[in-house]
Design an enzyme around this catalytic site. Structure first.
Site, PDB file in Angstrom:
ATOM      1  N   GLY A  46       1.824 -44.879  17.191  1.00 44.80           N
ATOM      2  CA  GLY A  46       2.197 -44.317  18.481  1.00 44.80           C
ATOM      3  C   GLY A  46       0.995 -44.086  19.371  1.00 44.80           C
ATOM      4  O   GLY A  46      -0.143 -43.948  18.888  1.00 44.80           O
ATOM      5  N   GLN A  51      -3.880 -40.741  26.243  1.00 42.65           N
ATOM      6  CA  GLN A  51      -4.901 -41.367  25.400  1.00 42.65           C
ATOM      7  C   GLN A  51      -5.538 -42.595  26.052  1.00 42.65           C
ATOM      8  O   GLN A  51      -6.570 -43.066  25.596  1.00 42.65           O
ATOM      9  CB  GLN A  51      -4.308 -41.748  24.037  1.00 42.65           C
ATOM     10  CG  GLN A  51      -3.932 -40.538  23.196  1.00 42.65           C
ATOM     11  CD  GLN A  51      -3.272 -40.958  21.898  1.00 42.65           C
ATOM     12  OE1 GLN A  51      -2.090 -41.279  21.873  1.00 42.65           O
ATOM     13  NE2 GLN A  51      -4.025 -40.968  20.815  1.00 42.65           N
ATOM     14  N   CYS A  90      -4.564 -39.675  14.043  1.00 41.91           N
ATOM     15  CA  CYS A  90      -4.405 -39.868  15.486  1.00 41.91           C
ATOM     16  C   CYS A  90      -5.442 -40.880  15.952  1.00 41.91           C
ATOM     17  O   CYS A  90      -6.595 -40.824  15.531  1.00 41.91           O
ATOM     18  CB  CYS A  90      -4.617 -38.525  16.193  1.00 41.91           C
ATOM     19  SG  CYS A  90      -4.558 -38.630  17.991  1.00 41.91           S
ATOM     20  N   LEU A  91      -5.033 -41.776  16.831  1.00 41.44           N
ATOM     21  CA  LEU A  91      -5.961 -42.808  17.313  1.00 41.44           C
ATOM     22  C   LEU A  91      -7.123 -42.200  18.100  1.00 41.44           C
ATOM     23  O   LEU A  91      -8.150 -42.839  18.263  1.00 41.44           O
ATOM     24  CB  LEU A  91      -5.211 -43.825  18.181  1.00 41.44           C
ATOM     25  CG  LEU A  91      -4.201 -44.706  17.425  1.00 41.44           C
ATOM     26  CD1 LEU A  91      -3.344 -45.496  18.414  1.00 41.44           C
ATOM     27  CD2 LEU A  91      -4.915 -45.653  16.474  1.00 41.44           C
ATOM     28  N   HIS A 132       4.483 -36.050  17.485  1.00 40.86           N
ATOM     29  CA  HIS A 132       3.044 -36.218  17.723  1.00 40.86           C
ATOM     30  C   HIS A 132       2.781 -36.689  19.162  1.00 40.86           C
ATOM     31  O   HIS A 132       1.914 -36.145  19.856  1.00 40.86           O
ATOM     32  CB  HIS A 132       2.479 -37.229  16.712  1.00 40.86           C
ATOM     33  CG  HIS A 132       1.015 -37.479  16.832  1.00 40.86           C
ATOM     34  ND1 HIS A 132       0.093 -37.048  15.887  1.00 40.86           N
ATOM     35  CD2 HIS A 132       0.281 -38.122  17.783  1.00 40.86           C
ATOM     36  CE1 HIS A 132      -1.123 -37.416  16.262  1.00 40.86           C
ATOM     37  NE2 HIS A 132      -1.033 -38.070  17.410  1.00 40.86           N
ATOM     38  N   GLU A 133       3.551 -37.689  19.612  1.00 39.00           N
ATOM     39  CA  GLU A 133       3.273 -38.276  20.934  1.00 39.00           C
ATOM     40  C   GLU A 133       3.756 -37.385  22.079  1.00 39.00           C
ATOM     41  O   GLU A 133       3.100 -37.305  23.118  1.00 39.00           O
ATOM     42  CB  GLU A 133       3.889 -39.678  21.038  1.00 39.00           C
ATOM     43  CG  GLU A 133       3.405 -40.672  19.980  1.00 39.00           C
ATOM     44  CD  GLU A 133       1.897 -40.770  19.850  1.00 39.00           C
ATOM     45  OE1 GLU A 133       1.170 -40.535  20.836  1.00 39.00           O
ATOM     46  OE2 GLU A 133       1.430 -41.067  18.728  1.00 39.00           O
ATOM     47  N   HIS A 136       1.170 -34.856  22.665  1.00 34.33           N
ATOM     48  CA  HIS A 136       0.060 -35.362  23.488  1.00 34.33           C
ATOM     49  C   HIS A 136       0.338 -35.139  24.971  1.00 34.33           C
ATOM     50  O   HIS A 136      -0.555 -34.769  25.734  1.00 34.33           O
ATOM     51  CB  HIS A 136      -0.134 -36.870  23.264  1.00 34.33           C
ATOM     52  CG  HIS A 136      -1.104 -37.219  22.172  1.00 34.33           C
ATOM     53  ND1 HIS A 136      -2.416 -36.808  22.180  1.00 34.33           N
ATOM     54  CD2 HIS A 136      -0.958 -37.963  21.051  1.00 34.33           C
ATOM     55  CE1 HIS A 136      -3.033 -37.284  21.099  1.00 34.33           C
ATOM     56  NE2 HIS A 136      -2.169 -37.992  20.396  1.00 34.33           N
TER      57      HIS A 136
END
Ligand code: ZN
Length: 176
Positions: A46, A51, A90-91, A132-133, A136
């Site tokens: 995701g 991001q 997480c990226l 999670h997203e 963000h």
């Protein structure tokens, strides 16, 4: 359509709240394409607009079984049930992961890539990814959900001194 750099912690935009998309225009579709291209390129599950430097409420998800990524506009979790502990990364935190609490399942609404309304009930990894997203988009990061500071680990570097790697035993302790 482009693969763009993924911003890493502690970049300040990761702590800002994204704004709802009020009207769908070309810039929204371009952002959606950039999100999907960048997610696919990263190999992640995701990615949220913050991001890649945009404060608009868009996320892209691609489950391991999906052939193509999906984009969700203004996604909103309207219901969540249950609690479980899961390992998460997480990226924007390359090579790190931790144990966090997430819901057993969630119900999510918003608009899809074709701007149709959707409502999805998700469990497992998909529920975790939606939580999670959408976090963000509110400036919330997975480190905010860590059960304790001991639960953020760095993936072992093959070159690293083995004494400094987290052992399997520690990981088992963390999950319990
Ligand atoms: Zn993330």
């Amino acid at each position: 359509m482009a693969v763009v750099p993924i911003l890493e912690y502690p970049h300040s935009i990761l702590r800002q709240r994204a704004k709802s998309v009020a009207s769908i225009d070309k810039t929204v579709f371009r952002l959606a394409d950039d999100l999907m291209d960048t997610l696919v390129d990263s190999g992640g599950v995701g990615l949220a607009a913050n991001q890649i430097g945009s404060l608009r409420r868009l996320i892209a998800l691609k489950m391991p079984e999906d052939e193509e990524p999906s984009v969700y506009i203004n996604p909103r979790i309207v219901r969540r049930e249950g609690v479980r502990e899961v390992s998460e990364g997480c990226l924007s935190f390359p090579d790190h992961y931790g144990i966090v609490q997430r819901s057993m399942w969630v119900s999510v609404t918003g608009l899809d890539r074709k701007t149709n309304m959707f409502r999805i009930c998700a469990d497992g990894l998909l529920a975790q990814a939606f939580e999670h997203e959408t976090d963000h988009l509110d400036g919330i990061l997975f480190i905010d959900h860590l059960l304790s500071h001991q639960h953020l680990y760095e993936y072992p570097d093959e070159e690293a001194d083995s004494e400094h790697e987290p052992s399997d035993e520690r990981l088992v302790d963390a999950v319990q």
